[in-house]
Design a protein around this motif. Structure first.
Motif, PDB file in Angstrom:
ATOM      1  N   TYR A 163       0.833  -1.201   0.000  1.00  0.00           N
ATOM      2  CA  TYR A 163       0.000   0.000   0.000  1.00  0.00           C
ATOM      3  C   TYR A 163       0.871   1.256   0.000  1.00  0.00           C
ATOM      4  O   TYR A 163       1.967   1.263   0.558  1.00  0.00           O
ATOM      5  CB  TYR A 163      -0.911   0.022   1.230  1.00  0.00           C
ATOM      6  CG  TYR A 163      -1.916  -1.107   1.268  1.00  0.00           C
ATOM      7  CD1 TYR A 163      -3.121  -1.015   0.580  1.00  0.00           C
ATOM      8  CD2 TYR A 163      -1.659  -2.268   1.999  1.00  0.00           C
ATOM      9  CE1 TYR A 163      -4.049  -2.047   0.623  1.00  0.00           C
ATOM     10  CE2 TYR A 163      -2.587  -3.311   2.044  1.00  0.00           C
ATOM     11  CZ  TYR A 163      -3.770  -3.192   1.347  1.00  0.00           C
ATOM     12  OH  TYR A 163      -4.684  -4.217   1.377  1.00  0.00           O
ATOM     13  N   ASN A 194     -12.567  -4.615   9.115  1.00  0.00           N
ATOM     14  CA  ASN A 194     -12.030  -3.974  10.324  1.00  0.00           C
ATOM     15  C   ASN A 194     -10.780  -4.664  10.860  1.00  0.00           C
ATOM     16  O   ASN A 194     -10.379  -4.441  12.002  1.00  0.00           O
ATOM     17  CB  ASN A 194     -13.079  -3.888  11.430  1.00  0.00           C
ATOM     18  CG  ASN A 194     -12.809  -2.726  12.386  1.00  0.00           C
ATOM     19  OD1 ASN A 194     -12.378  -1.651  11.971  1.00  0.00           O
ATOM     20  ND2 ASN A 194     -13.066  -2.940  13.664  1.00  0.00           N
ATOM     21  N   TYR A 240     -13.372   6.800   4.041  1.00  0.00           N
ATOM     22  CA  TYR A 240     -13.331   6.965   2.590  1.00  0.00           C
ATOM     23  C   TYR A 240     -14.394   7.941   2.107  1.00  0.00           C
ATOM     24  O   TYR A 240     -15.560   7.876   2.527  1.00  0.00           O
ATOM     25  CB  TYR A 240     -13.533   5.611   1.912  1.00  0.00           C
ATOM     26  CG  TYR A 240     -13.453   5.653   0.402  1.00  0.00           C
ATOM     27  CD1 TYR A 240     -12.260   5.944  -0.245  1.00  0.00           C
ATOM     28  CD2 TYR A 240     -14.586   5.398  -0.377  1.00  0.00           C
ATOM     29  CE1 TYR A 240     -12.186   5.982  -1.620  1.00  0.00           C
ATOM     30  CE2 TYR A 240     -14.520   5.414  -1.760  1.00  0.00           C
ATOM     31  CZ  TYR A 240     -13.318   5.715  -2.378  1.00  0.00           C
ATOM     32  OH  TYR A 240     -13.238   5.749  -3.748  1.00  0.00           O
ATOM     33  N   PHE A 260     -11.770   1.431   3.115  1.00  0.00           N
ATOM     34  CA  PHE A 260     -10.982   1.036   4.270  1.00  0.00           C
ATOM     35  C   PHE A 260     -11.169   2.102   5.353  1.00  0.00           C
ATOM     36  O   PHE A 260     -11.968   3.019   5.220  1.00  0.00           O
ATOM     37  CB  PHE A 260      -9.499   0.915   3.894  1.00  0.00           C
ATOM     38  CG  PHE A 260      -9.115  -0.404   3.279  1.00  0.00           C
ATOM     39  CD1 PHE A 260     -10.026  -1.171   2.581  1.00  0.00           C
ATOM     40  CD2 PHE A 260      -7.808  -0.880   3.378  1.00  0.00           C
ATOM     41  CE1 PHE A 260      -9.667  -2.389   1.999  1.00  0.00           C
ATOM     42  CE2 PHE A 260      -7.433  -2.084   2.812  1.00  0.00           C
ATOM     43  CZ  PHE A 260      -8.361  -2.845   2.126  1.00  0.00           C
ATOM     44  N   LYS A 261     -10.416   1.994   6.431  1.00  0.00           N
ATOM     45  CA  LYS A 261     -10.427   2.985   7.492  1.00  0.00           C
ATOM     46  C   LYS A 261      -9.003   3.188   7.979  1.00  0.00           C
ATOM     47  O   LYS A 261      -8.218   2.248   8.033  1.00  0.00           O
ATOM     48  CB  LYS A 261     -11.316   2.527   8.652  1.00  0.00           C
ATOM     49  CG  LYS A 261     -11.486   3.552   9.778  1.00  0.00           C
ATOM     50  CD  LYS A 261     -12.436   3.036  10.848  1.00  0.00           C
ATOM     51  CE  LYS A 261     -12.659   4.063  11.945  1.00  0.00           C
ATOM     52  NZ  LYS A 261     -13.607   3.557  12.974  1.00  0.00           N
ATOM     53  N   LEU A 278      -4.010   0.918   9.569  1.00  0.00           N
ATOM     54  CA  LEU A 278      -4.797   0.697   8.354  1.00  0.00           C
ATOM     55  C   LEU A 278      -5.702  -0.518   8.552  1.00  0.00           C
ATOM     56  O   LEU A 278      -5.219  -1.619   8.854  1.00  0.00           O
ATOM     57  CB  LEU A 278      -3.868   0.479   7.163  1.00  0.00           C
ATOM     58  CG  LEU A 278      -4.538   0.213   5.815  1.00  0.00           C
ATOM     59  CD1 LEU A 278      -5.379   1.406   5.378  1.00  0.00           C
ATOM     60  CD2 LEU A 278      -3.486  -0.125   4.753  1.00  0.00           C
ATOM     61  N   ARG A 279      -7.013  -0.301   8.401  1.00  0.00           N
ATOM     62  CA  ARG A 279      -7.991  -1.378   8.574  1.00  0.00           C
ATOM     63  C   ARG A 279      -8.731  -1.636   7.260  1.00  0.00           C
ATOM     64  O   ARG A 279      -9.077  -0.693   6.540  1.00  0.00           O
ATOM     65  CB  ARG A 279      -9.011  -1.009   9.663  1.00  0.00           C
ATOM     66  CG  ARG A 279      -8.417  -0.873  11.060  1.00  0.00           C
ATOM     67  CD  ARG A 279      -9.495  -0.493  12.068  1.00  0.00           C
ATOM     68  NE  ARG A 279      -8.960  -0.299  13.411  1.00  0.00           N
ATOM     69  CZ  ARG A 279      -8.899  -1.258  14.335  1.00  0.00           C
ATOM     70  NH1 ARG A 279      -9.365  -2.479  14.052  1.00  0.00           N
ATOM     71  NH2 ARG A 279      -8.405  -1.009  15.540  1.00  0.00           N
ATOM     72  N   ASN A 280      -8.976  -2.909   6.974  1.00  0.00           N
ATOM     73  CA  ASN A 280      -9.714  -3.246   5.764  1.00  0.00           C
ATOM     74  C   ASN A 280     -11.219  -3.184   6.011  1.00  0.00           C
ATOM     75  O   ASN A 280     -11.677  -2.761   7.086  1.00  0.00           O
ATOM     76  CB  ASN A 280      -9.291  -4.614   5.230  1.00  0.00           C
ATOM     77  CG  ASN A 280      -9.590  -5.747   6.207  1.00  0.00           C
ATOM     78  OD1 ASN A 280     -10.357  -5.590   7.154  1.00  0.00           O
ATOM     79  ND2 ASN A 280      -8.973  -6.902   5.971  1.00  0.00           N
ATOM     80  N   GLN A 281     -12.014  -3.635   5.038  1.00  0.00           N
ATOM     81  CA  GLN A 281     -13.469  -3.544   5.144  1.00  0.00           C
ATOM     82  C   GLN A 281     -14.027  -4.444   6.242  1.00  0.00           C
ATOM     83  O   GLN A 281     -15.151  -4.243   6.701  1.00  0.00           O
ATOM     84  CB  GLN A 281     -14.100  -3.899   3.794  1.00  0.00           C
ATOM     85  CG  GLN A 281     -13.761  -2.902   2.702  1.00  0.00           C
ATOM     86  CD  GLN A 281     -14.370  -3.271   1.357  1.00  0.00           C
ATOM     87  OE1 GLN A 281     -15.222  -4.143   1.277  1.00  0.00           O
ATOM     88  NE2 GLN A 281     -13.937  -2.602   0.305  1.00  0.00           N
TER      89      GLN A 281
END
Length: 281
Positions: free
Chosen positions: A168, A258, A228, A204-205, A253-256
């Motif tokens: 990323y 969490n 986002y 993401f978050k 960094l968290r994905n969908q």
């Protein structure tokens, strides 16, 4: 009557000249008057002028404005279709970087705008170049040249590999002018599909925990994690800066789902996340 015979043509001439002057003013409007030129890239037919607010390129996020000048007429082109390709030529490989499309600026006639995020700086052996491919009236052209991308003094862009094995790129976009207040913060998030493709990562978050290492590693109140924005395709949050100085923006960094892909919480035993950006003001 004789008086009107001579005075009416004079008035008509004055009005015509005045209107002509107004037309000339419109033709000579400078659509880059608030920007500074970085450099020019040329081919046999055209010169492409590159502008930023500072007149420089930087490692990290760059908001670029360009216009194309016809060498024979010195006129700026209004109807071009343009793409661009930044390339880093390393000693053993070459790769591109995250970028937007180049689009015509709304309300303008001759300028096009987009962004490029240079995730690494140049050095003596490794350089960036920038290629423009464009068409004008159905004829295709290309222009390419090397560009200067010096290292930033603070980390405003970072490349990391998540626990999912994906690489990323995160880049700090706002605040450009941080102040002691609650600032809007914007970060761009992209993933590396291959050496040439860096698409936006959606939904993401990014957890945010700003700290001042030189002041006991204190944080600040009223920060908001970044989420986002489907309109801008970037991540927006709130950054509380309570004093001037150096701040480390610790991130997770968290994905969908969490799940934390990269970064750690700051605690009494862990002073910083391995995923962070920096600013100083």
């Amino acid at each position: 009557m004789k008086f009107l015979k001579y005075i009416l043509p004079a008035i008509f001439t004055l009005v015509f000249v005045s209107c002509s002057d107004d037309d000339n003013d419109i033709d000579t409007i400078d659509e880059v008057q608030d920007l500074l030129k970085v450099q020019e890239i040329s081919n046999e037919k055209h010169t492409i002028e590159i502008y930023t607010e500072t007149g420089k390129l930087v490692q990290g996020y760059n908001n670029l404005t360009i216009r194309i000048k016809d060498k024979s007429t010195q006129a700026f082109i209004e109807n071009a279709t343009i793409t661009w390709k930044p390339m880093m030529h390393m000693t053993e490989m070459a790769h591109s970087c995250p970028k937007s499309d180049l689009v015509k600026v709304s309300g303008m006639q001759t300028v096009y705008n987009g962004f490029i995020i240079f995730q690494m700086a140049e050095n003596q052996m490794e350089k960036w170049d920038l290629t423009f491919n464009y068409t004008i009236n159905g004829i295709a052209y290309e222009a390419v040249d090397f560009i200067g991308v010096p290292a930033s003094t603070k980390k405003t862009v970072t490349s990391v590999t998540g626990i999912d094995g994906v690489k990323y790129v995160l880049a700090l976009i706002e605040p450009k002018n941080p102040a002691v207040k609650i600032n809007d913060i914007t970060i761009g998030l992209f993933k590396m599909e291959n050496m040439m493709s860096f698409p936006v990562v959606e939904n993401f978050k990014i957890n945010l925990d700003p700290r001042m290492p030189s002041m006991g590693n204190h944080s600040s109140p009223n920060n908001q994690d970044l989420v986002y924005n489907a309109v801008t395709k970037l991540y927006d949050g709130k950054l509380s800066l309570t004093m001037t100085g150096y701040w480390k923006l610790n991130l997770m960094l968290r994905n969908q789902s969490n799940e934390i892909l990269k970064g750690e919480a700051v605690t009494e035993t862990n002073e910083a996340s391995t995923l962070f950006l920096e600013l100083e003001f």
